[in-house]
Design a protein around this motif. Structure first.
Motif, PDB file in Angstrom:
ATOM      1  N   HIS A  74       0.856  -1.177   0.000  1.00 35.84           N
ATOM      2  CA  HIS A  74       0.000   0.000   0.000  1.00 35.84           C
ATOM      3  C   HIS A  74       0.893   1.229   0.000  1.00 35.84           C
ATOM      4  CE1 HIS A  74       1.044  -0.751   4.189  1.00 35.84           C
ATOM      5  NE2 HIS A  74       0.815   0.535   4.415  1.00 35.84           N
ATOM      6  N   MET A  75       0.307   2.384  -0.138  1.00 39.19           N
ATOM      7  CA  MET A  75       1.064   3.628  -0.020  1.00 39.19           C
ATOM      8  C   MET A  75       0.186   4.674   0.646  1.00 39.19           C
ATOM      9  SD  MET A  75       1.401   5.165  -3.816  1.00 39.19           S
ATOM     10  CE  MET A  75       0.082   6.094  -4.526  1.00 39.19           C
ATOM     11  N   VAL A  76       0.834   5.679   1.188  1.00 38.88           N
ATOM     12  CA  VAL A  76       0.157   6.730   1.924  1.00 38.88           C
ATOM     13  C   VAL A  76       0.566   8.071   1.326  1.00 38.88           C
ATOM     14  CG1 VAL A  76      -0.107   7.758   4.230  1.00 38.88           C
ATOM     15  CG2 VAL A  76       0.247   5.300   4.004  1.00 38.88           C
ATOM     16  N   ARG A  77      -0.350   9.009   1.288  1.00 41.60           N
ATOM     17  CA  ARG A  77      -0.017  10.334   0.749  1.00 41.60           C
ATOM     18  C   ARG A  77       0.562  11.220   1.859  1.00 41.60           C
ATOM     19  NH1 ARG A  77      -3.415  14.477   2.038  1.00 41.60           N
ATOM     20  NH2 ARG A  77      -5.405  13.736   2.790  1.00 41.60           N
ATOM     21  N   GLY A  78       1.532  10.689   2.539  1.00 35.69           N
ATOM     22  CA  GLY A  78       2.205  11.422   3.595  1.00 35.69           C
ATOM     23  C   GLY A  78       3.459  10.686   4.012  1.00 35.69           C
ATOM     24  N   ASP A  79       4.312  11.361   4.765  1.00 33.47           N
ATOM     25  CA  ASP A  79       5.519  10.737   5.284  1.00 33.47           C
ATOM     26  C   ASP A  79       5.134   9.735   6.365  1.00 33.47           C
ATOM     27  OD1 ASP A  79       7.085  12.341   3.632  1.00 33.47           O
ATOM     28  OD2 ASP A  79       7.258  13.904   5.152  1.00 33.47           O
ATOM     29  N   VAL A  80       5.860   8.620   6.411  1.00 37.95           N
ATOM     30  CA  VAL A  80       5.555   7.528   7.329  1.00 37.95           C
ATOM     31  C   VAL A  80       6.796   7.210   8.145  1.00 37.95           C
ATOM     32  CG1 VAL A  80       4.987   5.052   7.423  1.00 37.95           C
ATOM     33  CG2 VAL A  80       3.873   6.513   5.735  1.00 37.95           C
ATOM     34  N   SER A  81       6.621   6.980   9.440  1.00 40.11           N
ATOM     35  CA  SER A  81       7.712   6.414  10.231  1.00 40.11           C
ATOM     36  C   SER A  81       7.190   5.143  10.888  1.00 40.11           C
ATOM     37  CB  SER A  81       8.268   7.395  11.266  1.00 40.11           C
ATOM     38  OG  SER A  81       7.375   7.583  12.326  1.00 40.11           O
ATOM     39  N   ILE A  82       7.964   4.081  10.749  1.00 40.63           N
ATOM     40  CA  ILE A  82       7.653   2.767  11.309  1.00 40.63           C
ATOM     41  C   ILE A  82       8.677   2.517  12.401  1.00 40.63           C
ATOM     42  CG2 ILE A  82       7.563   0.299  10.823  1.00 40.63           C
ATOM     43  CD1 ILE A  82       6.787   1.085   7.908  1.00 40.63           C
ATOM     44  N   HIS A  83       8.214   2.549  13.640  1.00 35.87           N
ATOM     45  CA  HIS A  83       9.089   2.403  14.812  1.00 35.87           C
ATOM     46  C   HIS A  83       8.804   1.047  15.444  1.00 35.87           C
ATOM     47  CE1 HIS A  83      10.383   4.217  18.953  1.00 35.87           C
ATOM     48  NE2 HIS A  83      10.946   3.064  18.706  1.00 35.87           N
ATOM     49  N   VAL A  84       9.766   0.138  15.383  1.00 32.78           N
ATOM     50  CA  VAL A  84       9.608  -1.181  15.986  1.00 32.78           C
ATOM     51  C   VAL A  84       9.923  -1.060  17.473  1.00 32.78           C
ATOM     52  CG1 VAL A  84      10.390  -3.585  15.989  1.00 32.78           C
ATOM     53  CG2 VAL A  84      10.174  -2.343  13.821  1.00 32.78           C
ATOM     54  N   LEU A  85       8.921  -1.323  18.297  1.00 35.16           N
ATOM     55  CA  LEU A  85       9.099  -1.254  19.746  1.00 35.16           C
ATOM     56  C   LEU A  85       9.736  -2.536  20.273  1.00 35.16           C
ATOM     57  CD1 LEU A  85       5.633   0.310  20.590  1.00 35.16           C
ATOM     58  CD2 LEU A  85       7.841   1.488  20.449  1.00 35.16           C
ATOM     59  N   ASP A  86       9.221  -3.672  19.806  1.00 31.09           N
ATOM     60  CA  ASP A  86       9.840  -4.968  20.092  1.00 31.09           C
ATOM     61  C   ASP A  86       9.437  -5.947  19.009  1.00 31.09           C
ATOM     62  OD1 ASP A  86       7.211  -6.038  20.997  1.00 31.09           O
ATOM     63  OD2 ASP A  86       7.609  -4.877  22.808  1.00 31.09           O
ATOM     64  N   ARG A  99      14.996  -4.944   7.029  1.00 30.15           N
ATOM     65  CA  ARG A  99      14.755  -5.797   8.200  1.00 30.15           C
ATOM     66  C   ARG A  99      14.944  -4.922   9.427  1.00 30.15           C
ATOM     67  NH1 ARG A  99      15.094 -11.640   6.736  1.00 30.15           N
ATOM     68  NH2 ARG A  99      14.821 -11.984   8.959  1.00 30.15           N
ATOM     69  N   LEU A 100      13.876  -4.755  10.172  1.00 27.78           N
ATOM     70  CA  LEU A 100      13.888  -3.867  11.324  1.00 27.78           C
ATOM     71  C   LEU A 100      13.753  -4.672  12.606  1.00 27.78           C
ATOM     72  CD1 LEU A 100      11.324  -1.256   9.983  1.00 27.78           C
ATOM     73  CD2 LEU A 100      13.806  -1.089   9.918  1.00 27.78           C
ATOM     74  N   LYS A 101      14.515  -4.266  13.613  1.00 29.06           N
ATOM     75  CA  LYS A 101      14.412  -4.894  14.934  1.00 29.06           C
ATOM     76  C   LYS A 101      14.040  -3.822  15.951  1.00 29.06           C
ATOM     77  CE  LYS A 101      19.337  -4.381  15.650  1.00 29.06           C
ATOM     78  NZ  LYS A 101      20.607  -5.005  15.848  1.00 29.06           N
ATOM     79  N   ALA A 102      13.841  -4.257  17.183  1.00 29.97           N
ATOM     80  CA  ALA A 102      13.429  -3.339  18.249  1.00 29.97           C
ATOM     81  C   ALA A 102      14.326  -2.118  18.301  1.00 29.97           C
ATOM     82  CB  ALA A 102      13.455  -4.070  19.589  1.00 29.97           C
ATOM     83  N   GLU A 103      13.689  -0.985  18.511  1.00 22.98           N
ATOM     84  CA  GLU A 103      14.339   0.308  18.661  1.00 22.98           C
ATOM     85  C   GLU A 103      14.897   0.874  17.358  1.00 22.98           C
ATOM     86  OE1 GLU A 103      16.770   0.752  22.151  1.00 22.98           O
ATOM     87  OE2 GLU A 103      15.526  -0.641  23.283  1.00 22.98           O
ATOM     88  N   GLN A 104      14.427   0.344  16.229  1.00 23.92           N
ATOM     89  CA  GLN A 104      14.789   0.923  14.938  1.00 23.92           C
ATOM     90  C   GLN A 104      13.561   1.579  14.326  1.00 23.92           C
ATOM     91  OE1 GLN A 104      16.587  -2.433  12.798  1.00 23.92           O
ATOM     92  NE2 GLN A 104      18.564  -1.385  13.036  1.00 23.92           N
ATOM     93  N   ILE A 105      13.811   2.632  13.554  1.00 25.50           N
ATOM     94  CA  ILE A 105      12.752   3.376  12.878  1.00 25.50           C
ATOM     95  C   ILE A 105      13.090   3.473  11.392  1.00 25.50           C
ATOM     96  CG2 ILE A 105      11.545   5.594  12.671  1.00 25.50           C
ATOM     97  CD1 ILE A 105      12.251   6.124  15.611  1.00 25.50           C
ATOM     98  N   LEU A 106      12.119   3.146  10.570  1.00 22.08           N
ATOM     99  CA  LEU A 106      12.233   3.334   9.129  1.00 22.08           C
ATOM    100  C   LEU A 106      11.352   4.511   8.742  1.00 22.08           C
ATOM    101  CD1 LEU A 106      13.020   2.438   6.223  1.00 22.08           C
ATOM    102  CD2 LEU A 106      11.010   0.919   6.297  1.00 22.08           C
ATOM    103  N   VAL A 107      11.918   5.457   8.013  1.00 25.96           N
ATOM    104  CA  VAL A 107      11.167   6.624   7.552  1.00 25.96           C
ATOM    105  C   VAL A 107      11.000   6.501   6.040  1.00 25.96           C
ATOM    106  CG1 VAL A 107      11.127   9.135   7.392  1.00 25.96           C
ATOM    107  CG2 VAL A 107      12.103   8.033   9.432  1.00 25.96           C
ATOM    108  N   LEU A 108       9.755   6.612   5.587  1.00 27.53           N
ATOM    109  CA  LEU A 108       9.439   6.536   4.160  1.00 27.53           C
ATOM    110  C   LEU A 108       8.809   7.853   3.721  1.00 27.53           C
ATOM    111  CD1 LEU A 108       7.731   2.999   4.062  1.00 27.53           C
ATOM    112  CD2 LEU A 108      10.104   3.568   3.480  1.00 27.53           C
ATOM    113  N   ALA A 109       9.218   8.322   2.569  1.00 31.22           N
ATOM    114  CA  ALA A 109       8.628   9.540   2.009  1.00 31.22           C
ATOM    115  C   ALA A 109       7.211   9.252   1.537  1.00 31.22           C
ATOM    116  CB  ALA A 109       9.483  10.035   0.840  1.00 31.22           C
TER     117      ALA A 109
END
Length: 136
Positions: A74-86, A99-109
């Motif tokens: 999917h896509m979003v018409r906004g900036d996205v941050s995906i923060h893996v808590l655990d 590949r994201l693990k706990a305490e990492q954040i992926l930012v997508l335009a």
């Protein structure tokens, strides 16, 4: 005369107008997770979600994924941050797999297509900053 809309009897949470009414609030993510997991309904597609805050341009959502669950591309018409808590997530975009693990954040335009796959039981905090529509 204003007519009040009746709420369905099976509403799981307070109405958003009530939940987001305060100008200031502290959110305890551990408590929100417990509330989410204790709700008496089955997870949809292996995940549950709980909107923590919402405005015209900003939304923050807590997700709990079961191992192996997926949100299709999917896509979003906004900036996205995906923060893996655990836990661990795999987020695939047209250009690469993250590949994201706990305490990492992926930012997508805004507009970047992506899907999300839970490699383990995972909690994720999603923040979306919508781009206002331009008036012509």
């Amino acid at each position: 005369m204003t007519t009040k809309r009746s709420e369905p009897s099976e509403r799981l949470r307070a109405h958003p107008a009530e939940r987001f009414a305060d100008d200031e609030r502290i959110l305890d993510l551990a408590q929100c997770t417990q509330t989410l997991l204790s709700e008496d309904h089955k997870a949809v597609d292996g995940h549950r979600q709980y909107t923590l805050s919402r405005s015209d341009t900003h939304t923050t959502i807590l997700f709990h994924f079961e191992k192996g669950s997926r949100i299709p591309e999917h896509m979003v018409r906004g900036d996205v941050s995906i923060h893996v808590l655990d836990g661990q997530l795999e987020v695939e975009t047209p250009s690469q797999t993250h590949r994201l693990k706990a305490e990492q954040i992926l930012v997508l335009a805004a507009g970047v297509k992506h899907d999300v796959h839970a490699l383990s039981e995972t909690r994720m905090l999603l923040t979306v900053q919508l781009t206002p529509k331009q008036k012509n």
